[in-house]
Design a protein around this motif. Structure first.
Motif, mmCIF file in Angstrom:
data_model
loop_
_atom_site.group_PDB
_atom_site.id
_atom_site.type_symbol
_atom_site.label_atom_id
_atom_site.label_comp_id
_atom_site.label_asym_id
_atom_site.label_seq_id
_atom_site.Cartn_x
_atom_site.Cartn_y
_atom_site.Cartn_z
ATOM 1 N N GLY A 1 0.826 -1.197 -0.063
ATOM 2 C CA GLY A 1 -0.130 0.071 -0.012
ATOM 3 C C GLY A 1 0.787 1.183 0.063
ATOM 4 O O GLY A 1 0.214 2.350 -0.042
ATOM 5 N N ALA A 2 1.896 1.237 0.338
ATOM 6 C CA ALA A 2 2.928 2.457 0.293
ATOM 7 C C ALA A 2 3.713 2.697 -0.852
ATOM 8 O O ALA A 2 3.806 1.652 -1.924
ATOM 9 N N LEU A 3 3.616 3.817 -1.426
ATOM 10 C CA LEU A 3 4.193 4.259 -2.808
ATOM 11 C C LEU A 3 5.711 4.463 -2.751
ATOM 12 O O LEU A 3 6.188 5.266 -1.696
ATOM 13 N N GLN A 4 6.571 4.029 -3.532
ATOM 14 C CA GLN A 4 8.026 4.395 -3.731
ATOM 15 C C GLN A 4 8.153 5.592 -4.314
ATOM 16 O O GLN A 4 7.461 6.075 -5.504
ATOM 17 N N SER B 1 7.375 -5.228 -16.387
ATOM 18 C CA SER B 1 6.036 -5.479 -16.974
ATOM 19 C C SER B 1 5.109 -4.445 -16.621
ATOM 20 O O SER B 1 4.329 -4.099 -17.524
ATOM 21 N N HIS B 2 5.194 -3.485 -15.844
ATOM 22 C CA HIS B 2 4.402 -2.360 -15.586
ATOM 23 C C HIS B 2 4.869 -1.004 -16.755
ATOM 24 O O HIS B 2 3.942 -0.407 -16.643
ATOM 25 N N ARG B 3 6.118 -1.224 -16.915
ATOM 26 C CA ARG B 3 6.203 -0.142 -17.771
ATOM 27 C C ARG B 3 5.516 -0.223 -19.379
ATOM 28 O O ARG B 3 5.642 0.814 -19.918
ATOM 29 N N GLN B 4 5.323 -1.492 -19.529
ATOM 30 C CA GLN B 4 4.396 -1.390 -20.851
ATOM 31 C C GLN B 4 2.930 -0.963 -20.467
ATOM 32 O O GLN B 4 2.217 -1.400 -19.712
ATOM 33 N N GLY B 5 2.660 0.393 -21.202
ATOM 34 C CA GLY B 5 1.376 1.175 -20.792
ATOM 35 C C GLY B 5 1.795 1.947 -19.484
ATOM 36 O O GLY B 5 0.531 2.712 -19.266
ATOM 37 N N ALA B 6 2.960 2.297 -19.380
ATOM 38 C CA ALA B 6 2.948 3.424 -18.234
ATOM 39 C C ALA B 6 3.087 4.860 -18.706
ATOM 40 O O ALA B 6 3.190 5.085 -20.015
ATOM 41 N N SER B 7 2.700 5.879 -17.883
ATOM 42 C CA SER B 7 2.903 7.184 -18.324
ATOM 43 C C SER B 7 2.870 7.992 -17.323
ATOM 44 O O SER B 7 2.902 7.653 -16.186
ATOM 45 N N TRP B 8 3.286 9.392 -17.573
ATOM 46 C CA TRP B 8 3.668 10.408 -16.687
ATOM 47 C C TRP B 8 2.266 11.238 -16.517
ATOM 48 O O TRP B 8 1.380 11.355 -17.073
ATOM 49 N N GLY C 1 -2.361 0.194 -11.475
ATOM 50 C CA GLY C 1 -1.988 0.747 -10.028
ATOM 51 C C GLY C 1 -3.294 1.282 -9.329
ATOM 52 O O GLY C 1 -3.129 1.443 -8.197
ATOM 53 N N TYR C 2 -4.272 1.903 -9.977
ATOM 54 C CA TYR C 2 -5.351 2.648 -9.507
ATOM 55 C C TYR C 2 -6.548 2.066 -9.873
ATOM 56 O O TYR C 2 -6.942 1.744 -11.287
ATOM 57 N N LEU C 3 -7.703 1.973 -8.938
ATOM 58 C CA LEU C 3 -8.943 1.471 -9.202
ATOM 59 C C LEU C 3 -9.973 2.464 -9.055
ATOM 60 O O LEU C 3 -9.881 3.083 -7.866
ATOM 61 N N ILE C 4 -10.845 2.530 -9.892
ATOM 62 C CA ILE C 4 -11.892 3.379 -9.601
ATOM 63 C C ILE C 4 -13.225 2.713 -9.777
ATOM 64 O O ILE C 4 -13.568 1.658 -10.733
ATOM 65 N N GLU D 1 2.920 -1.047 -6.442
ATOM 66 C CA GLU D 1 4.111 -1.325 -7.008
ATOM 67 C C GLU D 1 4.093 -0.683 -8.533
ATOM 68 O O GLU D 1 5.295 -0.679 -9.309
ATOM 69 N N ALA D 2 2.832 -0.327 -8.833
ATOM 70 C CA ALA D 2 2.857 0.344 -10.293
ATOM 71 C C ALA D 2 2.827 1.556 -10.511
ATOM 72 O O ALA D 2 2.589 2.163 -11.572
ATOM 73 N N ILE D 3 2.904 2.292 -9.302
ATOM 74 C CA ILE D 3 2.840 3.907 -9.405
ATOM 75 C C ILE D 3 4.253 4.274 -8.731
ATOM 76 O O ILE D 3 4.329 3.799 -7.418
#
Length: 379
Positions: free
Chosen positions: A231-234, A262-269, A332-335, A370-372
């Motif tokens: 639950g903690a973000l790096q 694996s997360h860098r595929q589809g990542a964005s700033w 990384g984020y759920l709505i 881990e995804a953000i």
């Protein structure tokens, strides 16, 4: 005798001509019928394929017609008898699916975090999901070897905090009485704009109390994925307590590679316009700009090869703030949101204006920490 033969031949000729004329008439009639059928089919086909009607709106169903012209324009609740989604106990009436879909499409186009996050539709106010920490144990064995017992994975429950999001656009009765006023499109646009403004702030920095919990509201840590708690973000520091240090590209590259491949595929700033202005001026040691403008209209600008999403609710560059986020927000984020939007027509509070009080329950929370990753302004 010869005369009789000629008469019979002539009668036969007339008979052939008559039959030919009759056949031609039948063919013409048949062609007319075929043409009429084709025209009708063509009209039906065009009506079915026609994208918009009635001032730019999709063809209305009876449900939408009764809701818009009966309830929204005139306040006749009897027009809602055909609707199965009436919920007066919740303070309003559930809008027809067509209008709800119109609001959802507009909302998706103008809400930046919604565009990149994972969105789920729920039938109740709450939503829960179990995820494993570190994945499920596995291993390799030969064909005949005994299968060793695997360890039990650790589960974590995700229950996004929810709140009731509301919008209250108003129109004069004169506007509603105008048949040329596109009430359906206006209302969907107004509701979506207000929803987008409110939820954009909540998805970034929401407190989690009667509203979603924003990803910046998560605990922060400098530890990597293996050592950090669930639950903690790096985050990594910028190297300067008021902005970027002398090698900003090194910090941004480090931030990219703290994220798993694996997360860098589809990542964005994700950053706001003020931070974008500062980042656009950053250069490498050889003088090249880090910013890469989109080469085609509609294509996003890129930073180090990854697209940039502009979210005005991200903080500005200041000491102790996290103005830049990088990650795969779909993982990384759920709505979580209830699919039904309720609208209450209020013609009494501010006469002569008619208010349309729209409500919807929406929740949000970090799904995979881990995804953000975040960049924090600190020395």
């Amino acid at each position: 005798m010869d005369m009789e033969y000629k008469t019979e031949s002539l009668d036969a000729s007339f008979d052939i001509v008559a039959r030919q004329d009759a056949a031609d008439d039948k063919i013409k009639t048949l062609r007319t019928d075929v043409d009429e059928i084709r025209n009708r089919l063509d009209k039906v086909s065009r009506a079915a394929a026609r994208p918009v009607l009635d001032g730019g709106q999709p063809a209305r169903t009876a449900e939408v017609e009764g809701f818009v012209d009966g309830y929204l324009r005139s306040g006749r609740e009897t027009e809602l008898k055909s609707m199965s989604g009436m919920v007066p106990g919740d303070g309003g009436y559930a809008v027809p699916r067509e209008i709800d879909a119109m609001i959802a499409r507009t909302l998706s186009n103008i809400s930046p975090i919604r565009q990149i996050a994972q969105v789920v539709q729920t039938g109740t106010a709450g939503y829960r999901k179990l995820i494993t920490a570190g994945g499920t144990a596995s291993g390799w064995v030969s064909e005949t070897a005994a299968r060793p017992e695997t360890s039990t994975p650790a589960f974590h429950e995700i229950a996004p905090p929810t709140g009731e999001l509301f919008a209250n656009p108003a129109a004069s009765q004169a506007m509603l009485d105008d048949a040329g006023f596109d009430l359906e499109m206006w209302l969907a646009g107004e509701i979506a704009a207000e929803f987008a403004r409110a939820e954009g702030s909540a998805f970034v920095s929401g407190t989690g109390v009667d509203q979603p919990s924003g990803f910046l509201n998560s605990p922060l840590s400098t530890l990597d994925d293996a050592a950090r708690g669930f639950g903690a973000l790096q985050y990594i520091g910028s190297g300067d307590d008021i902005g970027f240090d002398s090698e900003p590209e090194a910090r941004l590259i480090d931030l990219v590679h703290t994220l798993k491949a694996s997360h860098r595929q589809g990542a964005s700033w994700v950053m706001n316009s003020s931070t974008m202005a500062a980042v656009r001026k950053l250069k490498t040691t050889d003088g090249a700009f880090l910013w890469q403008p989109g080469m085609v209209e509609g294509q996003p600008d890129r930073l180090l090869g990854y697209p940039i999403v502009e979210a005005e609710d991200m903080p500005d560059i200041a000491a102790g703030e996290c103005p830049i986020a990088f990650g795969n927000f779909r993982a990384g984020y759920l709505i979580a949101e209830r699919s039904a939007t309720a609208i209450l027509r209020d013609p009494f509070t501010h006469k002569p204006f008619v208010h349309f009080y729209a409500t919807k329950r929406i929740g949000g929370q970090v799904l995979d920490s881990e995804a953000i990753k975040l960049l924090r302004i600190e020395a």
